[in-house]
Design an enzyme around this catalytic site. Sequence first.
Site, PDB file in Angstrom:
ATOM      1  N   GLU A 238      37.712  31.166  32.306  1.00  0.00           N
ATOM      2  CA  GLU A 238      36.099  31.524  32.508  1.00  0.00           C
ATOM      3  C   GLU A 238      35.336  30.985  31.076  1.00  0.00           C
ATOM      4  O   GLU A 238      34.148  31.493  31.398  1.00  0.00           O
ATOM      5  CB  GLU A 238      36.862  33.119  31.456  1.00  0.00           C
ATOM      6  CG  GLU A 238      37.364  33.795  32.316  1.00  0.00           C
ATOM      7  CD  GLU A 238      39.339  33.436  32.250  1.00  0.00           C
ATOM      8  OE1 GLU A 238      39.829  34.154  33.075  1.00  0.00           O
ATOM      9  OE2 GLU A 238      39.638  32.948  31.246  1.00  0.00           O
TER      10      GLU A 238
ATOM     11  N   HIS B  21      36.720  46.024  33.787  1.00  0.00           N
ATOM     12  CA  HIS B  21      38.661  46.707  33.039  1.00  0.00           C
ATOM     13  C   HIS B  21      38.499  46.913  31.414  1.00  0.00           C
ATOM     14  O   HIS B  21      39.396  46.467  30.946  1.00  0.00           O
ATOM     15  CB  HIS B  21      39.461  45.784  33.589  1.00  0.00           C
ATOM     16  CG  HIS B  21      39.840  45.974  34.989  1.00  0.00           C
ATOM     17  ND1 HIS B  21      38.519  45.856  36.064  1.00  0.00           N
ATOM     18  CD2 HIS B  21      41.216  46.020  35.493  1.00  0.00           C
ATOM     19  CE1 HIS B  21      39.720  45.166  36.832  1.00  0.00           C
ATOM     20  NE2 HIS B  21      40.570  45.907  37.317  1.00  0.00           N
TER      21      HIS B  21
ATOM     22  N   ARG C 243      37.462  50.464  35.220  1.00  0.00           N
ATOM     23  CA  ARG C 243      38.920  50.069  35.978  1.00  0.00           C
ATOM     24  C   ARG C 243      39.482  51.396  37.042  1.00  0.00           C
ATOM     25  O   ARG C 243      39.220  51.412  38.023  1.00  0.00           O
ATOM     26  CB  ARG C 243      40.389  49.718  35.325  1.00  0.00           C
ATOM     27  CG  ARG C 243      41.206  49.098  36.868  1.00  0.00           C
ATOM     28  CD  ARG C 243      42.612  49.250  35.898  1.00  0.00           C
ATOM     29  NE  ARG C 243      43.933  49.234  37.187  1.00  0.00           N
ATOM     30  CZ  ARG C 243      44.888  48.566  36.837  1.00  0.00           C
ATOM     31  NH1 ARG C 243      45.341  49.189  35.297  1.00  0.00           N
ATOM     32  NH2 ARG C 243      45.691  48.632  37.941  1.00  0.00           N
TER      33      ARG C 243
END
Length: 315
Positions: free
Chosen positions: A58, A109, A167
Amino acid sequence: MAEVKKIATRDSYGATLAELSTTMDKLIVLDADLAGATKTAVFKKACPERFFDCGIAEANMMGVAAGFAACGYVPFASSFAMFAAGRAFEQIRNSIGYPHLNVKIGATHAGVSVGEDGATHQCCEDIGLMRTIPGMTIINPADDVEARAAVRAAAEYVGPVYLRFGRMAVPVFNDPDTYRFEWGKGVTLREGSDITIIATGLLVYEAVLASDILKEMGISARVINIHTIKPIDEEIILKAARETGRIVTAEEHNIIGGLGEAVCAVTAAGCPVPVTRIGVNDVFGHSGPGAKLLEEFGLTKDNLVKTVRQVLGKE
């Protein structure tokens, strides 16, 4: 009453990116090996030549996004909120925020509603982290309609933007035919004179339901949706503070660093009134069904009703 349609805002994110691929030839989408979960796979299918999987890296992905932005592209870098805001914070701060590059961070999420993935994946600190970066815009949409509009607005805006998505499927309550996203402007969903509930993300619909219940109890509760956490709409907050005298904030985020603290800062400087914060109370989450965790942490209409009544001395 007809059942309210539910859509996860991460689905809204992926679908809108795919739609934008046909009108924005400079739009680039990056993901960190989670395209199926972040829903950027929808964009990949529609426009594979402009999709880049950076793998489970990331921090590196944010650097790649910065490079694309420096070359004139409009990159959307996507991962779970915990990995985007948490693991890659330094790269966002130094490579995107400091040079004020045109990178959009699609963080999915977020919050405890991630559910069974547990505390390591339930990011309740991301808004606080992103608020500390100068020039960073933070948007936390409440439903599918707002999420789609926010993605489009972010794509057109020049500068770094953090977009927060969930999510689990949430009710779609905004009217797609009449809804208009205004950058940095809160939305009054219910008028009220006794108290104001200021909410963001999936807590907005719960606040609306709570207001309707409170009305039946003889309590007039104003509801304000703050989709843009930074820059925050000071005008709508101060107006509510002056007119109702009490505020309750609601967010799926740690009460430290999130919407509640931002509202407290605004009222303390412009119109000091009591502010009660509903959110995750400085604890880690844990594994469990998302809906059950929201109940456990008090992120529901029932707890909003109870809290408002307590604030007003009626509980």
